[in-house]
Design a protein around this motif. Structure first.
Motif, PDB file in Angstrom:
ATOM      1  N   GLU A 220      -9.962 -14.282  -3.134  1.00 44.98           N
ATOM      2  CA  GLU A 220      -9.238 -13.598  -4.202  1.00 44.98           C
ATOM      3  C   GLU A 220      -8.861 -12.188  -3.763  1.00 44.98           C
ATOM      4  O   GLU A 220      -7.765 -11.703  -4.028  1.00 44.98           O
ATOM      5  N   ARG A 221      -9.827 -11.557  -3.072  1.00 41.91           N
ATOM      6  CA  ARG A 221      -9.605 -10.204  -2.600  1.00 41.91           C
ATOM      7  C   ARG A 221      -8.414 -10.146  -1.651  1.00 41.91           C
ATOM      8  O   ARG A 221      -7.519  -9.327  -1.760  1.00 41.91           O
ATOM      9  N   ARG A 222      -8.423 -11.094  -0.703  1.00 41.65           N
ATOM     10  CA  ARG A 222      -7.352 -11.072   0.289  1.00 41.65           C
ATOM     11  C   ARG A 222      -6.000 -11.327  -0.352  1.00 41.65           C
ATOM     12  O   ARG A 222      -5.006 -10.677  -0.026  1.00 41.65           O
ATOM     13  N   SER A 223      -5.951 -12.268  -1.287  1.00 44.64           N
ATOM     14  CA  SER A 223      -4.635 -12.574  -1.853  1.00 44.64           C
ATOM     15  C   SER A 223      -4.151 -11.417  -2.724  1.00 44.64           C
ATOM     16  O   SER A 223      -2.960 -11.110  -2.754  1.00 44.64           O
ATOM     17  N   GLU A 224      -5.085 -10.745  -3.384  1.00 42.19           N
ATOM     18  CA  GLU A 224      -4.659  -9.592  -4.191  1.00 42.19           C
ATOM     19  C   GLU A 224      -4.132  -8.468  -3.296  1.00 42.19           C
ATOM     20  O   GLU A 224      -3.051  -7.921  -3.523  1.00 42.19           O
ATOM     21  N   LEU A 225      -4.899  -8.159  -2.238  1.00 41.96           N
ATOM     22  CA  LEU A 225      -4.474  -7.087  -1.341  1.00 41.96           C
ATOM     23  C   LEU A 225      -3.153  -7.447  -0.651  1.00 41.96           C
ATOM     24  O   LEU A 225      -2.259  -6.615  -0.505  1.00 41.96           O
ATOM     25  N   GLY A 226      -3.062  -8.723  -0.255  1.00 46.88           N
ATOM     26  CA  GLY A 226      -1.836  -9.176   0.417  1.00 46.88           C
ATOM     27  C   GLY A 226      -0.638  -9.033  -0.497  1.00 46.88           C
ATOM     28  O   GLY A 226       0.435  -8.567  -0.087  1.00 46.88           O
ATOM     29  N   GLU A 227      -0.819  -9.401  -1.741  1.00 48.51           N
ATOM     30  CA  GLU A 227       0.270  -9.341  -2.704  1.00 48.51           C
ATOM     31  C   GLU A 227       0.718  -7.895  -2.940  1.00 48.51           C
ATOM     32  O   GLU A 227       1.905  -7.582  -2.927  1.00 48.51           O
ATOM     33  N   ARG A 228      -0.256  -7.024  -3.109  1.00 51.12           N
ATOM     34  CA  ARG A 228       0.095  -5.630  -3.357  1.00 51.12           C
ATOM     35  C   ARG A 228       0.701  -4.983  -2.122  1.00 51.12           C
ATOM     36  O   ARG A 228       1.612  -4.148  -2.222  1.00 51.12           O
ATOM     37  N   ALA A 229       0.200  -5.386  -0.954  1.00 51.44           N
ATOM     38  CA  ALA A 229       0.761  -4.855   0.301  1.00 51.44           C
ATOM     39  C   ALA A 229       2.212  -5.305   0.454  1.00 51.44           C
ATOM     40  O   ALA A 229       3.083  -4.542   0.888  1.00 51.44           O
ATOM     41  N   TYR A 230       2.466  -6.544   0.093  1.00 48.76           N
ATOM     42  CA  TYR A 230       3.829  -7.072   0.149  1.00 48.76           C
ATOM     43  C   TYR A 230       4.741  -6.258  -0.760  1.00 48.76           C
ATOM     44  O   TYR A 230       5.830  -5.829  -0.362  1.00 48.76           O
ATOM     45  N   ARG A 231       4.276  -6.004  -1.982  1.00 49.33           N
ATOM     46  CA  ARG A 231       5.093  -5.228  -2.925  1.00 49.33           C
ATOM     47  C   ARG A 231       5.377  -3.839  -2.362  1.00 49.33           C
ATOM     48  O   ARG A 231       6.470  -3.298  -2.521  1.00 49.33           O
ATOM     49  N   MET A 232       4.375  -3.296  -1.699  1.00 48.20           N
ATOM     50  CA  MET A 232       4.519  -1.955  -1.138  1.00 48.20           C
ATOM     51  C   MET A 232       5.539  -1.952   0.004  1.00 48.20           C
ATOM     52  O   MET A 232       6.413  -1.087   0.078  1.00 48.20           O
ATOM     53  N   ALA A 233       5.398  -2.956   0.879  1.00 47.90           N
ATOM     54  CA  ALA A 233       6.318  -3.051   2.025  1.00 47.90           C
ATOM     55  C   ALA A 233       7.747  -3.284   1.525  1.00 47.90           C
ATOM     56  O   ALA A 233       8.712  -2.685   2.024  1.00 47.90           O
TER      57      ALA A 233
ATOM     58  N   ASP B  57      -6.786   1.809  -5.975  1.00 53.92           N
ATOM     59  CA  ASP B  57      -7.729   0.982  -6.735  1.00 53.92           C
ATOM     60  C   ASP B  57      -9.187   1.423  -6.581  1.00 53.92           C
ATOM     61  O   ASP B  57     -10.077   0.860  -7.223  1.00 53.92           O
ATOM     62  N   GLY B  58      -9.435   2.418  -5.734  1.00 55.60           N
ATOM     63  CA  GLY B  58     -10.797   2.925  -5.583  1.00 55.60           C
ATOM     64  C   GLY B  58     -11.788   1.889  -5.069  1.00 55.60           C
ATOM     65  O   GLY B  58     -13.002   2.032  -5.268  1.00 55.60           O
ATOM     66  N   GLY B  59     -11.283   0.843  -4.463  1.00 54.61           N
ATOM     67  CA  GLY B  59     -12.192  -0.140  -3.855  1.00 54.61           C
ATOM     68  C   GLY B  59     -12.614  -1.262  -4.794  1.00 54.61           C
ATOM     69  O   GLY B  59     -13.451  -2.086  -4.446  1.00 54.61           O
ATOM     70  N   ARG B  60     -12.020  -1.276  -5.967  1.00 54.02           N
ATOM     71  CA  ARG B  60     -12.381  -2.309  -6.946  1.00 54.02           C
ATOM     72  C   ARG B  60     -12.302  -3.747  -6.413  1.00 54.02           C
ATOM     73  O   ARG B  60     -13.199  -4.547  -6.685  1.00 54.02           O
ATOM     74  N   PRO B  61     -11.294  -4.101  -5.617  1.00 50.63           N
ATOM     75  CA  PRO B  61     -11.181  -5.483  -5.128  1.00 50.63           C
ATOM     76  C   PRO B  61     -12.371  -5.924  -4.278  1.00 50.63           C
ATOM     77  O   PRO B  61     -12.580  -7.119  -4.067  1.00 50.63           O
ATOM     78  N   LEU B  62     -13.182  -4.958  -3.804  1.00 50.51           N
ATOM     79  CA  LEU B  62     -14.312  -5.328  -2.955  1.00 50.51           C
ATOM     80  C   LEU B  62     -15.337  -6.154  -3.724  1.00 50.51           C
ATOM     81  O   LEU B  62     -16.171  -6.845  -3.132  1.00 50.51           O
ATOM     82  N   GLN B  63     -15.286  -6.065  -5.047  1.00 53.47           N
ATOM     83  CA  GLN B  63     -16.226  -6.827  -5.869  1.00 53.47           C
ATOM     84  C   GLN B  63     -15.823  -8.294  -5.984  1.00 53.47           C
ATOM     85  O   GLN B  63     -16.608  -9.113  -6.425  1.00 53.47           O
ATOM     86  N   LYS B  64     -14.597  -8.590  -5.594  1.00 59.18           N
ATOM     87  CA  LYS B  64     -14.099  -9.954  -5.813  1.00 59.18           C
ATOM     88  C   LYS B  64     -14.458 -10.867  -4.650  1.00 59.18           C
ATOM     89  O   LYS B  64     -14.765 -10.399  -3.551  1.00 59.18           O
ATOM     90  N   PRO B  65     -14.418 -12.164  -4.894  1.00 54.56           N
ATOM     91  CA  PRO B  65     -14.645 -13.136  -3.800  1.00 54.56           C
ATOM     92  C   PRO B  65     -13.599 -12.919  -2.708  1.00 54.56           C
ATOM     93  O   PRO B  65     -12.464 -12.536  -3.009  1.00 54.56           O
ATOM     94  N   PRO B  66     -13.982 -13.151  -1.447  1.00 56.14           N
ATOM     95  CA  PRO B  66     -13.085 -12.875  -0.314  1.00 56.14           C
ATOM     96  C   PRO B  66     -11.668 -13.448  -0.468  1.00 56.14           C
ATOM     97  O   PRO B  66     -10.695 -12.744  -0.222  1.00 56.14           O
TER      98      PRO B  66
END
Length: 566
Positions: free
Chosen positions: A237-250, A226-235
RNA sequence: GCGCCUGUAGCUCAAAGGAUAGAGCAGCGGACUUCUAAUCCGCAGGUUGGAGGUUCGAGUCCUCCCAGGCGUGCCA
């Protein structure tokens, strides 16, 4: 017909005939043992029927054995009256009253022909009658790679499913994802922290977070994606997006691991989906409405103690959050609602304390025998005799993938299945690799490859390798001790599959295959298969092909390959 | 404390209540001009943790004891 079944019927008939003739007092045929004796001097098969009868009749077991032996002898002579051979060659009374039975050569050869005719279906049963089983195993939290212990459940679960399928059950394999609850939040926070770290930003690693290097690997992959795009989001939202994608990855990683190990799940059930669909909440309300749960101290409790549990258990914490137990009840009822006749769960022994409450819940919901839990002792991973410390939290671990990579899929599967699940398994990676040539899996596979090699050699010599079954006059050339031993060992397979399925004991199959391979190797070292004697060659080719078939069928149940050459 | 699992050859483990407790590895000694020596043959190795009991017969079932593992959460 299965030899053991025929012999049992003959023994029961002998007892009934003896009663009818007044030789022994009226008695119901007792439970008796019919087994292949350890000592060759004790015949091909032996029974303690006379010993069992003497208990009820109060007569000398030797006398009863003599009577039964004579009846069996007469019975088999009657079989042979029409010109064919009877089932038995000899019947002898020995020891305290055992009846030792030796089969006629024709009976052995006839069974061998059946093995050949049934081919890959030899050893399959239909007593499962198509009843639908759901077997749930592995079921790891999707917060990182699988560890070695999961490998044991994967190998065990898949082999057990194959065994049950061989027994005639319709089996579905299911993986339950605990993708809801606090560990997912901790996982999300851990990944986010590494993500921030990699982006060169300030971060705070959660106190109870996951420290494994794989967390940073996931964060790195996310960042690259994502090139760091989530860093622009509120904390938040950022965490839930990263968590969700990390879950999918795992999760995707886990699915790849299972697929490359050769385990295919029919269903990946999600706790989160159950929660979001309201199934958990609904079940709790329903339990309260049915008088099976109640409120106390601000929490909701289920009355599991009414169904054999030590005490009642919390379903909903005073905080309002449902427990894992509540979700598990909803989940298991969901499985039943999907039409299964029986559920089997494979759990680590550390979940032992959880079994009774889960079964209490099932009983409360009308399924007193619906859930069967198989507890497996854990795997102690070692390397060169030294224990390998494993902790997902600290990240010191050998992953399942690494293990498979290092020792190979066949060896890993097989070694996981060499011991009863009741026994803690010491798995020494170094030993599994270094001594791979002495590994039992290769011993068995080698027997298979050797037989293939014989066939290749015969083919080169122009020997007729058509799959036709030779006539009895040719098969009767199989008269050596080693040939008979091999045939009799082959025949053990059928009952073994049944017993191993009923006892949930795939490890018996590994033991058996080693015995079968050993008997084959002995035969091989004493006798040439391909020779100038065309008829003897045909007979022996037939025999080794039967052996190969059973090795194949057995390895297939274990999920281990049967190589043509090694 | 209570519950479950385990305790068998130097090591890892097998043996629906049956006969003289078996394999593999490690050790020692043998067998390839022959279909794969990743094999085979032989030797050695045991008070089945201990003590009682049930049984014609116990590694197996019962009781007690000893040792190890796991569990005994409003954790998962």
């Amino acid at each position: 017909m299965l030899i053991a079944k025929e012999l049992r019927e003959m023994i029961v008939a002998a007892i009934n005939d003896a009663v009818a003739a007044g030789e022994i007092p009226p008695v119901d045929a007792p439970d008796f043992v019919l087994e292949r004796p350890r000592l060759k001097a004790h015949g091909d098969w032996a029974t303690n029927a006379a010993l069992a009868l003497s208990r009820n009749l109060g007569r000398s077991p030797r006398d009863i054995a003599d009577i039964l032996a004579r009846r069996l002898q007469e019975g088999t002579e009657a079989q042979g009256a029409d010109g064919g051979a009877g089932t038995l060659r000899s019947v002898e009374v020995a020891g305290p009253g055992f009846i030792n039975i030796t089969l006629s050569q024709d009976r052995v050869l006839g069974e061998l022909v059946r093995v050949a005719n049934e081919g890959e279906t030899y050893g399959r049963w239909s007593f499962g009658e198509g009843r639908r089983f759901n077997v749930e195993f592995v079921s790891a939290n999707p917060v990182g790679p699988l560890h070695v212990g999961h490998g044991r459940w994967a190998a065990l679960g898949d082999a057990l499913c194959k065994l049950l399928e061989a027994a005639g059950y319709a089996v579905d394999r299911e993986f339950y994802l605990n993708d809801y609850g606090s560990q997912m939040d901790v996982f999300a926070a851990s990944v986010e922290a590494r993500y921030l770290e990699l982006a060169g930003l300030e971060f705070e690693f959660p106190a109870e977070g996951y420290h494994g290097a794989y967390v940073a690997d996931i964060a790195r992959a996310l960042l690259a994606e994502d090139g760091g795009r989530p860093l622009q989001k509120p904390p938040d939202e950022r965490r839930s997006e990263l968590g969700e994608r990390a879950y999918r990855m795992a999760l995707s990683h886990i699915q790849d691991s299972m697929a490359s190990f050769g385990v295919t799940f029919d269903a990946w059930a999600s706790e989160r989906e159950l929660q979001q669909a309201g199934a958990v909440e609904k079940e709790v309300r329903s339990l309260i409405a049915d008088g099976l749960a109640y409120e106390k101290d601000g929490a909701v409790w289920m009355a599991t103690s009414r169904f054999g549990d030590d005490k009642d258990r919390v379903l909903v914490r005073s905080s309002g959050a449902p427990t894992y137990f509540a979700a598990d009840i909803a989940y298991h009822l969901d499985k039943m609602a999907r039409g299964y006749d029986h559920l089997i769960n494979i759990w680590g022994a550390d979940h032992h304390g959880y079994v009774r409450r889960m079964q209490a819940a099932m009983e409360a919901r009308g399924y007193p025998d619906g859930l069967e839990v198989i507890l497996g002792q854990l795997v102690n991973l070692k390397r060169g005799g030294e224990p390998v410390r494993m902790s997902k939290r600290t990240g010191e671990m050998v992953t399942f993938d690494e293990l498979v990579e290092e020792v190979g899929r066949d060896a890993a599967r097989y070694l996981f299945l060499t011991r009863s699940q009741d026994t803690a398994l010491d798995f020494d990676i170094q030993l599994a690799v270094e001594e791979s040539m002495d590994n039992p899996v290769y011993y068995v596979q080698y027997a298979h490859a050797r037989i293939c090699s014989i066939l290749r050699y015969g083919s080169g010599k122009g020997v007729d390798l058509s799959e036709d079954v030779p006539g009895m006059e040719i098969l009767r050339l199989l008269e050596s001790e080693e040939e008979a031993d091999l045939a009799l060992k082959i025949f053990e397979f059928e009952e073994l599959v049944r017993d191993a399925a009923m006892d949930r004991a795939p490890h018996r199959l590994t033991r058996y295959l080693e015995e079968l391979a050993a008997v084959f190797h002995v035969f091989y070292n004493r006798h040439r298969v391909i020779s100038d004697d065309a008829e003897l060659t045909a007979a022996r080719l037939f025999l080794v092909r039967c052996a190969r078939q059973v090795i194949r069928n057995g390895l297939a149940i274990l999920g281990v390959s049967a190589p043509e050459s090694m």
